[in-house]
Design a protein around this motif. Structure first.
Motif, PDB file in Angstrom:
ATOM      1  N   ASP A 106      -8.851   2.774   7.216  1.00 20.94           N
ATOM      2  CA  ASP A 106      -9.164   3.543   6.013  1.00 20.94           C
ATOM      3  C   ASP A 106      -7.915   3.707   5.037  1.00 20.94           C
ATOM      4  OD1 ASP A 106     -10.399   5.398   4.296  1.00 20.94           O
ATOM      5  OD2 ASP A 106     -10.098   7.290   5.405  1.00 20.94           O
ATOM      6  N   GLU A 107      -8.299   3.837   3.737  1.00 19.71           N
ATOM      7  CA  GLU A 107      -7.108   3.578   2.899  1.00 19.71           C
ATOM      8  C   GLU A 107      -5.807   4.084   3.315  1.00 19.71           C
ATOM      9  OE1 GLU A 107      -7.194   3.230  -1.980  1.00 19.71           O
ATOM     10  OE2 GLU A 107      -7.770   5.059  -1.100  1.00 19.71           O
ATOM     11  N   GLU A 111       0.853  -1.373  -0.164  1.00 18.61           N
ATOM     12  CA  GLU A 111       0.065   0.013  -0.007  1.00 18.61           C
ATOM     13  C   GLU A 111       0.847   1.431   0.084  1.00 18.61           C
ATOM     14  OE1 GLU A 111      -3.905   0.140   0.153  1.00 18.61           O
ATOM     15  OE2 GLU A 111      -2.885  -1.272  -1.107  1.00 18.61           O
ATOM     16  N   SER A 116     -16.504   4.480   5.918  1.00 20.39           N
ATOM     17  CA  SER A 116     -15.991   5.594   6.742  1.00 20.39           C
ATOM     18  C   SER A 116     -16.482   5.653   8.011  1.00 20.39           C
ATOM     19  CB  SER A 116     -16.262   6.883   5.899  1.00 20.39           C
ATOM     20  OG  SER A 116     -15.611   7.961   6.433  1.00 20.39           O
ATOM     21  N   GLU A 145      -6.208  -2.052   9.269  1.00 23.10           N
ATOM     22  CA  GLU A 145      -6.314  -0.791   8.406  1.00 23.10           C
ATOM     23  C   GLU A 145      -7.812  -0.277   8.601  1.00 23.10           C
ATOM     24  OE1 GLU A 145      -5.884   0.256   3.521  1.00 23.10           O
ATOM     25  OE2 GLU A 145      -6.218  -1.688   4.174  1.00 23.10           O
ATOM     26  N   LEU A 198       0.289   3.926  -2.654  1.00 25.29           N
ATOM     27  CA  LEU A 198       0.022   5.193  -2.550  1.00 25.29           C
ATOM     28  C   LEU A 198       0.795   6.358  -2.366  1.00 25.29           C
ATOM     29  CD1 LEU A 198      -2.830   3.968   0.331  1.00 25.29           C
ATOM     30  CD2 LEU A 198      -3.181   4.639  -2.011  1.00 25.29           C
ATOM     31  N   ASP A 242     -13.765  -3.726   5.940  1.00 23.59           N
ATOM     32  CA  ASP A 242     -13.824  -3.376   4.869  1.00 23.59           C
ATOM     33  C   ASP A 242     -13.560  -1.578   4.856  1.00 23.59           C
ATOM     34  OD1 ASP A 242     -14.362  -2.655   1.985  1.00 23.59           O
ATOM     35  OD2 ASP A 242     -16.581  -2.387   2.170  1.00 23.59           O
ATOM     36  N   LYS A 277     -11.770   0.225   3.000  1.00 22.51           N
ATOM     37  CA  LYS A 277     -11.709   1.218   1.832  1.00 22.51           C
ATOM     38  C   LYS A 277     -13.199   1.483   1.405  1.00 22.51           C
ATOM     39  CE  LYS A 277      -7.298  -0.384  -0.029  1.00 22.51           C
ATOM     40  NZ  LYS A 277      -6.797  -0.861   0.923  1.00 22.51           N
ATOM     41  N   GLY A 278     -14.289   0.756   1.820  1.00 21.79           N
ATOM     42  CA  GLY A 278     -15.518   0.934   1.335  1.00 21.79           C
ATOM     43  C   GLY A 278     -16.495   1.603   2.425  1.00 21.79           C
TER      44      GLY A 278
END
Length: 258
Positions: free
Chosen positions: A186-187, A78, A226, A184, A82, A221, A223-224
């Motif tokens: 958040d992204e 990542e 918040s 993780e 990123l 999840d 990344k999907g």
């Protein structure tokens, strides 16, 4: 008359010679011995390799029982993708107790009652035809710290081998501490301290019950979902996690890490 005496020649004992082995038979025996010797050496090399890998991972498990694990494979991937990630290790004493209860309520309610595998959850997942919900926090730690992210059978087998060893060496508190520091949220945001700062501008030790439940609600999840801009699904899941955290505190299922 003088008789003439003639000496009779001594009879020679015939020499019996042993038949020589045919060269073809000797070479055939050698050719048969060569594969057997090679296979024995190969088995020895494979055994040494397996024992070396097992010993290496067991030493890492011992080391990480008191030393924070360094960056893992997924975080490196990542970071490359990123251009950088956020991560900040904090000790168990620097994490709000409600965060631990919220994570367990969200991901592994029987965390204190199993040895790394929740057999009831696995059977339920098999009956429903879905693998979701069968992975314990201990299994996720094995994957996140030592392995990589994919769905291959080889990775799952390695995870299944590492999980009991982690449970044997680490305390439940240590497993949860490592989990909250490598998950993780958040992204590119790894660990509860970085997540608390990222979403709410507070330290992990100051998280409220609502904030802790919101962070737990984005798992698995990130990344999907918040925690700062929750959807209806995340809000509903947050309420369930708050209730679940209170339940496991009341019925003793949080006793192994409190």
């Amino acid at each position: 008359m003088v008789e003439e005496i003639t000496e009779q020649p001594e009879e020679k004992t015939p020499v019996v010679r042993k038949p020589r082995k045919k060269p073809a038979a000797k070479s055939q025996a050698k050719s048969l011995a060569r594969p057997a010797g090679f296979l024995a050496r190969l088995r020895g090399w494979v055994l040494r390799l397996v024992l070396g890998v097992v010993g290496f991972f067991f030493l890492l498990i011992l080391l990480f029982s008191f030393v924070p694990p360094p960056i893992n494979i997924y975080q490196i991937q990542e970071s490359w993708r990123l251009g950088g990630i956020k991560r900040d290790w904090v000790s168990w004493d620097e994490i709000a107790p409600v965060m631990g209860r919220s994570a367990v309520a969200a991901e592994d309610a029987n965390f204190c009652n199993h040895w790394g595998f929740d057999m009831a959850a696995i059977r339920a997942a098999i009956d429903s035809g879905s693998g979701r919900g069968a992975s314990t926090i201990s299994q996720q730690v094995a994957k996140n710290v030592f392995l990589w992210h994919d769905r291959s059978w080889f990775r799952k087998a390695a995870e299944a081998a590492l999980t009991p060893a982690i449970e044997l060496v680490w305390s439940k508190e240590r497993i949860l501490e490592v989990y909250l520091n490598v998950a993780e949220f958040d992204e590119g945001v790894f660990g509860v301290q970085a997540a608390a700062q990222h979403y709410f501008g507070v330290d992990a030790r100051n998280l409220t019950a609502l904030q802790a439940a919101r962070l737990a609600a984005v798992l698995p999840d990130p990344k999907g979902r918040s925690a700062s801009k929750p959807t209806d699904f995340v809000r509903k899941r947050t309420r369930a996690i708050i209730s679940g955290a209170e339940t496991i505190q009341a019925d003793g299922r949080a006793g192994c890490f409190q």
